[in-house]
Write a protein that holds these residues in place. Structure first.
Motif, PDB file in Angstrom:
ATOM      1  N   ALA A   1       0.949  -1.087   0.149  1.00 34.76           N
ATOM      2  CA  ALA A   1      -0.122   0.002   0.108  1.00 34.76           C
ATOM      3  C   ALA A   1       0.762   1.232  -0.177  1.00 34.76           C
ATOM      4  CB  ALA A   1      -0.841  -0.018   1.126  1.00 34.76           C
ATOM      5  N   ILE A   2       1.819   1.277   0.805  1.00 32.33           N
ATOM      6  CA  ILE A   2       2.978   2.488   0.711  1.00 32.33           C
ATOM      7  C   ILE A   2       4.303   1.787   0.737  1.00 32.33           C
ATOM      8  CG2 ILE A   2       3.462   4.303   2.271  1.00 32.33           C
ATOM      9  CD1 ILE A   2       0.931   4.398   3.686  1.00 32.33           C
ATOM     10  N   ALA A   3       5.045   2.667  -0.181  1.00 33.39           N
ATOM     11  CA  ALA A   3       6.507   2.031  -0.397  1.00 33.39           C
ATOM     12  C   ALA A   3       7.331   3.509  -0.296  1.00 33.39           C
ATOM     13  CB  ALA A   3       6.691   1.499  -1.418  1.00 33.39           C
ATOM     14  N   VAL A   4       8.615   3.394   0.039  1.00 26.91           N
ATOM     15  CA  VAL A   4       9.396   4.614  -0.005  1.00 26.91           C
ATOM     16  C   VAL A   4      10.744   3.981  -1.055  1.00 26.91           C
ATOM     17  CG1 VAL A   4       8.994   5.403   2.169  1.00 26.91           C
ATOM     18  CG2 VAL A   4      10.687   3.894   2.060  1.00 26.91           C
ATOM     19  N   CYS A   5      11.496   5.341  -1.476  1.00 27.39           N
ATOM     20  CA  CYS A   5      12.574   5.216  -2.366  1.00 27.39           C
ATOM     21  C   CYS A   5      13.599   5.199  -1.075  1.00 27.39           C
ATOM     22  CB  CYS A   5      12.799   6.488  -3.278  1.00 27.39           C
ATOM     23  SG  CYS A   5      14.545   6.407  -3.790  1.00 27.39           S
TER      24      CYS A   5
ATOM     25  N   GLU B   1       7.822   8.873  -0.281  1.00 32.24           N
ATOM     26  CA  GLU B   1       6.999   7.966  -0.144  1.00 32.24           C
ATOM     27  C   GLU B   1       5.987   7.791  -1.297  1.00 32.24           C
ATOM     28  OE1 GLU B   1       4.440   8.179   3.288  1.00 32.24           O
ATOM     29  OE2 GLU B   1       5.931   7.744   4.487  1.00 32.24           O
ATOM     30  N   PHE B   2       5.708   6.457  -1.600  1.00 34.26           N
ATOM     31  CA  PHE B   2       4.624   6.330  -2.797  1.00 34.26           C
ATOM     32  C   PHE B   2       3.252   5.696  -2.290  1.00 34.26           C
ATOM     33  CE2 PHE B   2       8.889   6.077  -4.366  1.00 34.26           C
ATOM     34  CZ  PHE B   2       8.811   7.181  -5.127  1.00 34.26           C
ATOM     35  N   LYS B   3       2.204   6.265  -2.468  1.00 32.59           N
ATOM     36  CA  LYS B   3       0.998   5.637  -1.875  1.00 32.59           C
ATOM     37  C   LYS B   3       0.147   5.114  -3.217  1.00 32.59           C
ATOM     38  CE  LYS B   3       0.983   8.371   2.152  1.00 32.59           C
ATOM     39  NZ  LYS B   3       0.251   9.616   3.026  1.00 32.59           N
ATOM     40  N   VAL B   4      -0.473   4.021  -2.772  1.00 29.15           N
ATOM     41  CA  VAL B   4      -1.282   3.398  -3.967  1.00 29.15           C
ATOM     42  C   VAL B   4      -2.638   3.770  -3.994  1.00 29.15           C
ATOM     43  CG1 VAL B   4      -2.279   1.305  -4.858  1.00 29.15           C
ATOM     44  CG2 VAL B   4       0.233   1.373  -4.049  1.00 29.15           C
ATOM     45  N   PRO B   5      -3.429   4.479  -4.834  1.00 36.56           N
ATOM     46  CA  PRO B   5      -4.829   4.882  -4.717  1.00 36.56           C
ATOM     47  C   PRO B   5      -5.427   3.956  -4.362  1.00 36.56           C
ATOM     48  CG  PRO B   5      -3.630   5.842  -6.757  1.00 36.56           C
ATOM     49  CD  PRO B   5      -2.904   4.819  -6.042  1.00 36.56           C
TER      50      PRO B   5
ATOM     51  N   LYS C   1       5.761   0.624  -9.028  1.00 34.57           N
ATOM     52  CA  LYS C   1       6.594   0.659  -9.809  1.00 34.57           C
ATOM     53  C   LYS C   1       6.813   1.729 -10.819  1.00 34.57           C
ATOM     54  CE  LYS C   1       7.842  -4.411  -9.823  1.00 34.57           C
ATOM     55  NZ  LYS C   1       7.570  -5.488 -10.531  1.00 34.57           N
ATOM     56  N   LEU C   2       5.532   2.170 -11.192  1.00 32.50           N
ATOM     57  CA  LEU C   2       5.552   3.179 -12.109  1.00 32.50           C
ATOM     58  C   LEU C   2       5.727   4.762 -11.421  1.00 32.50           C
ATOM     59  CD1 LEU C   2       4.532   3.952 -15.033  1.00 32.50           C
ATOM     60  CD2 LEU C   2       2.244   4.300 -14.183  1.00 32.50           C
ATOM     61  N   GLN C   3       5.209   4.936 -10.158  1.00 32.89           N
ATOM     62  CA  GLN C   3       5.677   6.055  -9.682  1.00 32.89           C
ATOM     63  C   GLN C   3       7.006   6.027  -9.215  1.00 32.89           C
ATOM     64  OE1 GLN C   3       2.931   7.457  -6.317  1.00 32.89           O
ATOM     65  NE2 GLN C   3       1.860   5.531  -6.834  1.00 32.89           N
ATOM     66  N   PHE C   4       7.502   4.932  -8.968  1.00 31.67           N
ATOM     67  CA  PHE C   4       8.876   4.910  -8.503  1.00 31.67           C
ATOM     68  C   PHE C   4       9.796   5.290  -9.641  1.00 31.67           C
ATOM     69  CE2 PHE C   4      12.978   2.187  -7.807  1.00 31.67           C
ATOM     70  CZ  PHE C   4      13.456   2.781  -6.919  1.00 31.67           C
ATOM     71  N   SER C   5       9.606   4.686 -10.702  1.00 29.70           N
ATOM     72  CA  SER C   5      10.575   4.866 -11.965  1.00 29.70           C
ATOM     73  C   SER C   5      10.245   6.297 -12.691  1.00 29.70           C
ATOM     74  CB  SER C   5      10.158   3.831 -13.075  1.00 29.70           C
ATOM     75  OG  SER C   5       8.664   4.030 -13.699  1.00 29.70           O
TER      76      SER C   5
END
Ligand SMILES: [Zn+2]
Length: 64
Positions: free
Chosen positions: A17-21, A27-31, A46-50
């Motif tokens: 649900a939530i990940a970080v670089c 932080e990246f949160k999944v809608p 993966k898309l937000q991270f890239s």
């Protein structure tokens, strides 16, 4: 080049649900609507991270 990885902070069952670089702590949160789809959350993270750009300078301003 910075070496960076995506690290999941919060899981909802087997869905991230939530990940970080690991390089810039962003932080990246999944809608929510994407969380409901199997496999969609991983692809979204993966898309937000890239697509993000690491900005270590700005991350320093937030003291923990
Ligand atoms: Zn980053």
């Amino acid at each position: 080049m910075l070496k960076r990885n995506l690290r999941v902070l919060k899981w909802l069952g087997t869905t991230p649900a939530i990940a970080v670089c690991t390089a810039c702590d962003r932080e990246f949160k999944v809608p929510l609507d994407i969380l409901k789809r199997v496999g969609g959350a991983v692809e979204n993270l993966k898309l937000q991270f890239s697509e993000h750009q690491c900005k270590k300078d700005e991350a320093d301003s937030t003291a923990d």
